[in-house]
Design an enzyme around this catalytic site. Structure first.
Site, short mmCIF file in Angstrom:
data_model
loop_
_atom_site.label_atom_id
_atom_site.label_comp_id
_atom_site.label_asym_id
_atom_site.label_seq_id
_atom_site.Cartn_x
_atom_site.Cartn_y
_atom_site.Cartn_z
N GLY A 86 0.62 -1.46 -0.20
CA GLY A 86 0.10 0.21 0.33
C GLY A 86 0.86 1.44 0.14
O GLY A 86 2.17 1.12 -0.01
N ARG A 89 3.70 5.58 2.04
CA ARG A 89 4.72 7.59 1.72
C ARG A 89 4.65 7.97 1.08
O ARG A 89 4.69 9.25 0.11
CB ARG A 89 6.14 7.33 1.58
N LYS A 109 4.27 12.23 -3.21
CA LYS A 109 4.73 11.45 -2.79
C LYS A 109 5.57 11.63 -2.00
O LYS A 109 6.68 12.30 -2.03
CB LYS A 109 5.65 10.35 -3.92
N ARG A 173 3.57 13.83 -8.46
CA ARG A 173 3.23 12.46 -9.93
C ARG A 173 1.93 12.52 -10.62
O ARG A 173 1.56 12.45 -9.21
CB ARG A 173 3.26 11.05 -9.60
N ARG A 180 -2.10 -0.92 -10.03
CA ARG A 180 -1.25 -2.26 -9.91
C ARG A 180 -1.23 -3.57 -10.02
O ARG A 180 -2.48 -3.56 -9.56
CB ARG A 180 -0.12 -2.02 -8.85
N ASP A 253 4.08 -5.04 -7.19
CA ASP A 253 3.44 -3.86 -6.96
C ASP A 253 3.54 -1.98 -7.38
O ASP A 253 3.31 -1.10 -7.44
CB ASP A 253 3.31 -3.84 -5.42
N ASN A 254 4.90 -2.72 -8.24
CA ASN A 254 4.96 -1.30 -9.15
C ASN A 254 5.03 -1.43 -10.96
O ASN A 254 5.59 -1.44 -11.58
CB ASN A 254 6.89 -1.29 -9.04
P1 AMP Z 1 8.25 0.76 -3.22
O1 AMP Z 1 10.20 0.64 -3.51
O2 AMP Z 1 8.55 2.43 -3.87
O3 AMP Z 1 7.61 0.34 -4.28
O4 AMP Z 1 7.92 0.78 -2.16
C1 AMP Z 1 7.37 -0.44 -1.69
C2 AMP Z 1 6.69 -0.70 -0.27
O5 AMP Z 1 6.97 0.45 0.61
C3 AMP Z 1 5.61 0.65 -0.26
O6 AMP Z 1 4.39 0.34 -0.53
C4 AMP Z 1 6.00 1.86 -0.56
O7 AMP Z 1 5.05 2.22 0.27
C5 AMP Z 1 6.83 1.61 1.51
N1 AMP Z 1 7.35 2.16 0.94
C6 AMP Z 1 8.64 2.79 0.53
N2 AMP Z 1 9.20 3.75 1.31
C7 AMP Z 1 8.70 4.06 2.44
C8 AMP Z 1 9.29 5.17 3.46
N3 AMP Z 1 10.21 5.79 3.57
N4 AMP Z 1 8.55 4.52 4.74
C9 AMP Z 1 6.76 4.54 4.03
N5 AMP Z 1 6.68 3.66 2.90
C10 AMP Z 1 8.02 3.40 2.32
MG MG Z 2 6.57 0.78 -5.89
#
Ligand code: AMP
Ligand code: MG
Length: 493
Positions: A86, A89, A109, A173, A180, A253-254
């Site tokens: 989910g 951030r 973001k 963004r 996703r 998720d990406n």
């Molecule tokens: P990502 O690596 O951007 O695809 O993120 C993977 C997951 O980690 C997603 O659910 C993001 O919302 C969560 N996430 C990444 N960085 C943070 C952060 N600094 N604080 C909270 N959640 C994060």
């Molecule tokens: Mg992501």
């Protein structure tokens, strides 16, 4: 009013998100607002003071009509299923419709913690925000479907990343949507088939409306959805491969269902051609290496297909058979898109059966030679203009390549277009400017360490016109000097 919001996700998909307010930041300062994109979206920035813009793009105030929500999703991360991820951030502020009738999400973001933050701080470090700004806008300028950058703002706060305090930032963004593969997986894993169906119907309405319009009683809209997303993703990954883009974290998720590139983390463009190139420091086993991107896309689509099975047919075996048939077409579809892209890259406009072998043999001749992937194709066009030196100089041993050039010239002689037209096609389809890793790093370093955004600005401007040579920009066309060429990107988001 900046955004004329029309929020269908928040209004129609109760249970798919949690309403959350963005965190306040102490000292917001605008780095950049993308006025060209704002104009394209019909946003009226002129009537809004800089102060108000700063407050909105930092998350300090929610713009009128916003309905901020954190979306829930799951995902396979490096092959392992995580049932709940989910927006940890990020916040979806709402949706707007541009003057062509296209709907876009506006998302912040780095805007603070949400119920999905797990151990994270909900913030974004400045470096990764600038990287996403640069690379997503570069992708758009290259003509590749992508989310876009509307704004970046520093917050006056620091965040801890890799035992270091770093300045933080908020990124705005714009995306066709943030649905996703992992959004489908979240509800499927919980056995909430009704919600999967609701999401599938919403996705069809929003991204693939033709499916409903064409559907009659004998047709299967959910199978059609799977086929449509398979097509969109086959086309997308083919375009990545043609420019040497490596996403870095192709977790489910990406991966969007709209077919846009999303979540620019440790992404990078390949410099010298080598199929097993990996830049991301977290991709230790090379799961998301350059050459693995097409099969990984298919693997991710199989995870999507699994969520749709109960909707495709009540009879599970029959559903699996239909979905498998759809997925099995991926390699063929991918190759078709890729071949079309690669043909144009070497100046071919007509289709011949041996083209696939011709292109694969060029890549084989480049492999292991430390040939710059981007420059090579520009140099091939130069070669047709009689400038042969540069292209041969790229090879440590050009013997295989020389043989290939003769075959290529022979193949070009079958074209209905003349050589000048082939050359023009190559200059149109092969970028001269890509976000070269050392240039991205240089811009990020100046910004993060010295609050100097001049290099970031020049880089953004240069990359906004990637196919046209620009005066005084030679340094942006060249590969990294040797001492800078070992490159790693870190996920320190
Ligand atoms: P990502 O690596 O951007 O695809 O993120 C993977 C997951 O980690 C997603 O659910 C993001 O919302 C969560 N996430 C990444 N960085 C943070 C952060 N600094 N604080 C909270 N959640 C994060
Ligand atoms: Mg992501």
């Amino acid at each position: 009013m900046l955004f004329n919001f029309n929020n269908t996700y928040a209004d129609k998909l109760d249970g798919f998100y949690t309403p959350v307010q963005s965190a306040k930041v102490p000292k917001a300062k605008i780095i950049k607002v993308n006025t060209e994109l704002a104009a394209k979206l019909g946003l009226n920035l002129n009537n809004l003071s800089k102060k108000k813009q700063t407050e909105i793009f930092s998350g300090n105030i929610a713009p009128d009509g916003a309905s901020p929500i954190a979306q829930v999703y799951a995902g396979h991360q490096f092959g392992g299923f995580v049932p709940q991820l989910g927006d940890g951030r990020a916040l979806l502020l709402g949706e707007i419709i541009d003057d062509k009738g296209a709907r876009f999400d506006i998302q912040l973001k780095g805007s603070g913690r949400t119920p999905y933050s797990r151990a994270g701080d909900g913030k974004s470090a400045l470096g990764p925000v600038l990287r996403e700004y640069i690379v997503s806008e570069a992708m758009y300028a290259l003509g590749i479907p992508s989310t876009r950058a509307l704004a970046a703002v520093t917050t006056g706060e620091n965040v801890m990343r890799n035992q270091q305090y770093l300045p933080s930032a908020v990124f705005t963004r714009v995306a066709a949507s943030h649905i996703r593969v992992g959004t489908f997986q979240y509800f499927a894993a919980r056995g909430e088939i009704n919600k999967v169906q609701q999401l599938a119907d919403y996705t069809i309405d929003r991204h693939y409306p033709n499916i409903k319009q064409e559907a009659n009683e004998t047709e299967n809209p959910y199978l059609s959805l799977l086929i449509a997303i398979t097509d969109a993703q086959a086309s997308l990954v083919a375009q990545w491969m043609c420019v040497g883009f490596i996403h870095g974290v192709m977790n489910t998720d990406n991966m969007t269902v709209s077919g846009e590139t999303i979540d620019y983390g440790p992404c990078a463009f390949m410099d010298y051609y080598s199929p097993d190139t990996v830049f991301s420091s977290i991709d230790r086993h090379g799961r998301y290496a350059y050459q693995n991107q097409p099969p990984i896309t298919q693997w991710n689509l199989a995870r999507l297909a699994e969520t749709l099975l109960p909707l495709i047919d009540e009879n599970t075996e029959h559903a699996i058979e239909l979905a498998t048939n759809a997925l099995d077409k991926f390699p063929e579809k991918y190759t078709e898109h890729w071949l079309a892209g690669m043909r144009a890259k070497i100046g071919l406009s007509i289709v011949e059966e041996n083209d696939l072998a011709l292109i694969n043999d060029l890549l084989a001749a480049m492999d292991g030679q430390q040939v710059d992937f981007t420059l090579l194709f520009r140099n091939l066009a130069d070669l047709l203009q009689g400038q042969e030196q540069e292209v041969y100089a790229q090879f440590k041993d050009a013997s295989l390549f020389k043989v290939w050039v003769e075959r290529w010239r022979e193949r070009l002689s079958h074209e209905t277009q003349n050589t000048d037209e082939s050359i023009q096609l190559m200059y149109q389809k092969n970028p001269i400017y890509i976000p070269r890793n050392h240039k991205v790093e240089e811009a990020l370093e100046a910004a993060v360490s010295h609050a100097d955004y001049s290099k970031f600005e020049v880089l953004i401007n240069t990359l906004s016109n990637p196919y046209q040579p620009q005066e005084g920009k030679e340094e942006y066309t060249q590969p990294a000097p040797n001492e800078l060429s070992v490159y790693k990107t870190f996920c320190g988001t």
